[in-house]
Design a protein around this motif. Sequence first.
Motif, PDB file in Angstrom:
ATOM      1  N   TRP A  32       0.832  -1.214   0.000  1.00  0.00           N
ATOM      2  CA  TRP A  32       0.000   0.000   0.000  1.00  0.00           C
ATOM      3  C   TRP A  32       0.863   1.259   0.000  1.00  0.00           C
ATOM      4  CZ3 TRP A  32      -4.716   0.643  -1.546  1.00  0.00           C
ATOM      5  CH2 TRP A  32      -5.602  -0.436  -1.517  1.00  0.00           C
ATOM      6  N   SER A  33       2.012   1.208   0.649  1.00  0.00           N
ATOM      7  CA  SER A  33       2.931   2.354   0.627  1.00  0.00           C
ATOM      8  C   SER A  33       3.443   2.604  -0.788  1.00  0.00           C
ATOM      9  CB  SER A  33       4.110   2.123   1.576  1.00  0.00           C
ATOM     10  OG  SER A  33       3.667   2.072   2.914  1.00  0.00           O
ATOM     11  N   LEU A  34       3.714   1.529  -1.527  1.00  0.00           N
ATOM     12  CA  LEU A  34       4.143   1.670  -2.921  1.00  0.00           C
ATOM     13  C   LEU A  34       3.023   2.277  -3.764  1.00  0.00           C
ATOM     14  CD1 LEU A  34       5.869   1.299  -5.430  1.00  0.00           C
ATOM     15  CD2 LEU A  34       5.322  -1.133  -5.384  1.00  0.00           C
ATOM     16  N   LEU A  35       1.810   1.780  -3.600  1.00  0.00           N
ATOM     17  CA  LEU A  35       0.682   2.360  -4.335  1.00  0.00           C
ATOM     18  C   LEU A  35       0.582   3.859  -4.061  1.00  0.00           C
ATOM     19  CD1 LEU A  35      -2.082  -0.363  -3.859  1.00  0.00           C
ATOM     20  CD2 LEU A  35      -0.936   0.233  -5.981  1.00  0.00           C
ATOM     21  N   HIS A  36       0.659   4.218  -2.797  1.00  0.00           N
ATOM     22  CA  HIS A  36       0.564   5.630  -2.412  1.00  0.00           C
ATOM     23  C   HIS A  36       1.702   6.443  -3.022  1.00  0.00           C
ATOM     24  CE1 HIS A  36       1.019   9.127   0.306  1.00  0.00           C
ATOM     25  NE2 HIS A  36      -0.304   9.145   0.173  1.00  0.00           N
ATOM     26  N   ALA A  37       2.925   5.936  -2.946  1.00  0.00           N
ATOM     27  CA  ALA A  37       4.087   6.649  -3.490  1.00  0.00           C
ATOM     28  C   ALA A  37       3.982   6.822  -5.007  1.00  0.00           C
ATOM     29  CB  ALA A  37       5.373   5.910  -3.131  1.00  0.00           C
ATOM     30  N   ALA A  47      -8.750  -8.060 -17.345  1.00  0.00           N
ATOM     31  CA  ALA A  47      -7.897  -8.773 -18.299  1.00  0.00           C
ATOM     32  C   ALA A  47      -6.445  -8.311 -18.257  1.00  0.00           C
ATOM     33  CB  ALA A  47      -8.451  -8.612 -19.714  1.00  0.00           C
ATOM     34  N   ASP A  48      -6.208  -7.025 -18.019  1.00  0.00           N
ATOM     35  CA  ASP A  48      -4.847  -6.486 -18.078  1.00  0.00           C
ATOM     36  C   ASP A  48      -4.590  -5.583 -16.867  1.00  0.00           C
ATOM     37  OD1 ASP A  48      -2.362  -5.487 -18.725  1.00  0.00           O
ATOM     38  OD2 ASP A  48      -2.926  -4.839 -20.739  1.00  0.00           O
ATOM     39  N   PRO A  49      -4.156  -6.161 -15.752  1.00  0.00           N
ATOM     40  CA  PRO A  49      -3.948  -5.347 -14.547  1.00  0.00           C
ATOM     41  C   PRO A  49      -2.867  -4.280 -14.719  1.00  0.00           C
ATOM     42  CG  PRO A  49      -3.039  -7.542 -14.244  1.00  0.00           C
ATOM     43  CD  PRO A  49      -3.795  -7.563 -15.535  1.00  0.00           C
ATOM     44  N   ALA A  50      -1.880  -4.518 -15.566  1.00  0.00           N
ATOM     45  CA  ALA A  50      -0.829  -3.512 -15.798  1.00  0.00           C
ATOM     46  C   ALA A  50      -1.427  -2.231 -16.362  1.00  0.00           C
ATOM     47  CB  ALA A  50       0.252  -4.064 -16.724  1.00  0.00           C
ATOM     48  N   GLU A  51      -2.407  -2.356 -17.228  1.00  0.00           N
ATOM     49  CA  GLU A  51      -3.057  -1.172 -17.811  1.00  0.00           C
ATOM     50  C   GLU A  51      -3.772  -0.344 -16.744  1.00  0.00           C
ATOM     51  OE1 GLU A  51      -2.937   0.474 -20.743  1.00  0.00           O
ATOM     52  OE2 GLU A  51      -1.318  -0.951 -21.097  1.00  0.00           O
ATOM     53  N   VAL A  52      -4.359  -1.020 -15.762  1.00  0.00           N
ATOM     54  CA  VAL A  52      -5.022  -0.307 -14.664  1.00  0.00           C
ATOM     55  C   VAL A  52      -3.994   0.520 -13.898  1.00  0.00           C
ATOM     56  CG1 VAL A  52      -6.281  -0.577 -12.480  1.00  0.00           C
ATOM     57  CG2 VAL A  52      -6.875  -2.009 -14.456  1.00  0.00           C
ATOM     58  N   PHE A  53      -2.841  -0.085 -13.581  1.00  0.00           N
ATOM     59  CA  PHE A  53      -1.793   0.641 -12.863  1.00  0.00           C
ATOM     60  C   PHE A  53      -1.253   1.793 -13.700  1.00  0.00           C
ATOM     61  CE2 PHE A  53      -1.771  -3.154 -10.183  1.00  0.00           C
ATOM     62  CZ  PHE A  53      -1.606  -2.602  -8.937  1.00  0.00           C
ATOM     63  N   LYS A  54      -1.064   1.571 -14.999  1.00  0.00           N
ATOM     64  CA  LYS A  54      -0.572   2.642 -15.879  1.00  0.00           C
ATOM     65  C   LYS A  54      -1.543   3.821 -15.894  1.00  0.00           C
ATOM     66  CE  LYS A  54       1.931  -0.255 -19.167  1.00  0.00           C
ATOM     67  NZ  LYS A  54       1.914  -0.798 -20.544  1.00  0.00           N
ATOM     68  N   LYS A  55      -2.822   3.502 -15.945  1.00  0.00           N
ATOM     69  CA  LYS A  55      -3.856   4.535 -16.016  1.00  0.00           C
ATOM     70  C   LYS A  55      -3.953   5.343 -14.713  1.00  0.00           C
ATOM     71  CE  LYS A  55      -8.854   4.913 -16.180  1.00  0.00           C
ATOM     72  NZ  LYS A  55     -10.094   4.160 -16.128  1.00  0.00           N
ATOM     73  N   LEU A  56      -3.874   4.666 -13.573  1.00  0.00           N
ATOM     74  CA  LEU A  56      -4.097   5.327 -12.288  1.00  0.00           C
ATOM     75  C   LEU A  56      -2.845   5.952 -11.670  1.00  0.00           C
ATOM     76  CD1 LEU A  56      -6.525   2.779 -10.589  1.00  0.00           C
ATOM     77  CD2 LEU A  56      -7.094   4.997 -11.620  1.00  0.00           C
ATOM     78  N   ALA A  57      -1.685   5.422 -11.976  1.00  0.00           N
ATOM     79  CA  ALA A  57      -0.456   5.877 -11.304  1.00  0.00           C
ATOM     80  C   ALA A  57       0.071   7.167 -11.888  1.00  0.00           C
ATOM     81  CB  ALA A  57       0.612   4.790 -11.408  1.00  0.00           C
ATOM     82  N   ALA A  58       0.517   8.046 -11.017  1.00  0.00           N
ATOM     83  CA  ALA A  58       1.243   9.238 -11.446  1.00  0.00           C
ATOM     84  C   ALA A  58       2.641   8.840 -11.918  1.00  0.00           C
ATOM     85  CB  ALA A  58       1.332  10.239 -10.294  1.00  0.00           C
ATOM     86  N   ASP A  59       3.176   7.739 -11.360  1.00  0.00           N
ATOM     87  CA  ASP A  59       4.499   7.243 -11.718  1.00  0.00           C
ATOM     88  C   ASP A  59       4.441   5.730 -11.935  1.00  0.00           C
ATOM     89  OD1 ASP A  59       7.157   6.649 -12.085  1.00  0.00           O
ATOM     90  OD2 ASP A  59       7.824   7.445 -10.149  1.00  0.00           O
ATOM     91  N   PRO A  60       3.986   5.288 -13.121  1.00  0.00           N
ATOM     92  CA  PRO A  60       3.910   3.848 -13.389  1.00  0.00           C
ATOM     93  C   PRO A  60       5.269   3.146 -13.331  1.00  0.00           C
ATOM     94  CG  PRO A  60       2.771   5.094 -15.096  1.00  0.00           C
ATOM     95  CD  PRO A  60       3.483   6.082 -14.226  1.00  0.00           C
ATOM     96  N   GLY A  61       6.344   3.900 -13.492  1.00  0.00           N
ATOM     97  CA  GLY A  61       7.679   3.328 -13.428  1.00  0.00           C
ATOM     98  C   GLY A  61       7.958   2.659 -12.083  1.00  0.00           C
ATOM     99  N   MET A  62       7.280   3.087 -11.045  1.00  0.00           N
ATOM    100  CA  MET A  62       7.477   2.472  -9.723  1.00  0.00           C
ATOM    101  C   MET A  62       6.998   1.029  -9.711  1.00  0.00           C
ATOM    102  SD  MET A  62       6.777   5.531  -7.033  1.00  0.00           S
ATOM    103  CE  MET A  62       7.676   4.690  -5.730  1.00  0.00           C
ATOM    104  N   PHE A  63       6.173   0.670 -10.695  1.00  0.00           N
ATOM    105  CA  PHE A  63       5.690  -0.710 -10.843  1.00  0.00           C
ATOM    106  C   PHE A  63       6.436  -1.460 -11.937  1.00  0.00           C
ATOM    107  CE2 PHE A  63       2.031   1.774  -9.332  1.00  0.00           C
ATOM    108  CZ  PHE A  63       1.794   1.122  -8.125  1.00  0.00           C
ATOM    109  N   GLY A  64       7.481  -0.844 -12.467  1.00  0.00           N
ATOM    110  CA  GLY A  64       8.223  -1.455 -13.552  1.00  0.00           C
ATOM    111  C   GLY A  64       7.488  -1.393 -14.873  1.00  0.00           C
ATOM    112  N   LEU A  65       6.594  -0.409 -15.021  1.00  0.00           N
ATOM    113  CA  LEU A  65       5.823  -0.254 -16.256  1.00  0.00           C
ATOM    114  C   LEU A  65       6.313   0.930 -17.073  1.00  0.00           C
ATOM    115  CD1 LEU A  65       2.296  -0.815 -14.709  1.00  0.00           C
ATOM    116  CD2 LEU A  65       3.634  -2.437 -16.057  1.00  0.00           C
TER     117      LEU A  65
END
Length: 140
Positions: free
Chosen positions: A36-41, A122-140
Amino acid sequence: MSKPFSVPVTVRGYETDVQGHLNQAVYLNYAEHARWSLLHAAGISQAALIGSGVGPVALETTIRYKRELLAGDEVEVTCAFEWGGGKTFRIEQSVLKADGTVAAEITAVGGILDLEKRRLVADPAEVFKKLAADPGMFGL
């Protein structure tokens, strides 16, 4: 895999068992705190997830205990996402003692649940890319 994100945690006395070791269930709390800290960051709030109609789900968790942790120990809990194809992803985590010794390794399989359909997206990475200010923190 993304570069590991980490958060510091101090083992508290009330988290220990009768032998003075960190209770096994508390490792899950530490891992969840780091996720959750990573999501927040990365700029993803719980409200943003709910507002988008999705939420993260844990599908499997494995903990490998390597070294004991005692009350007062200072640890770092790492978190790195690993993306493959499909509806799931892996999260690799370590609980590291101050000297770098690995106290535990945690591997989790997760997904993103569509809260209305009650099915994994179907594609959880796309959800993170869409919502994150910094998708790079997820390796995207």
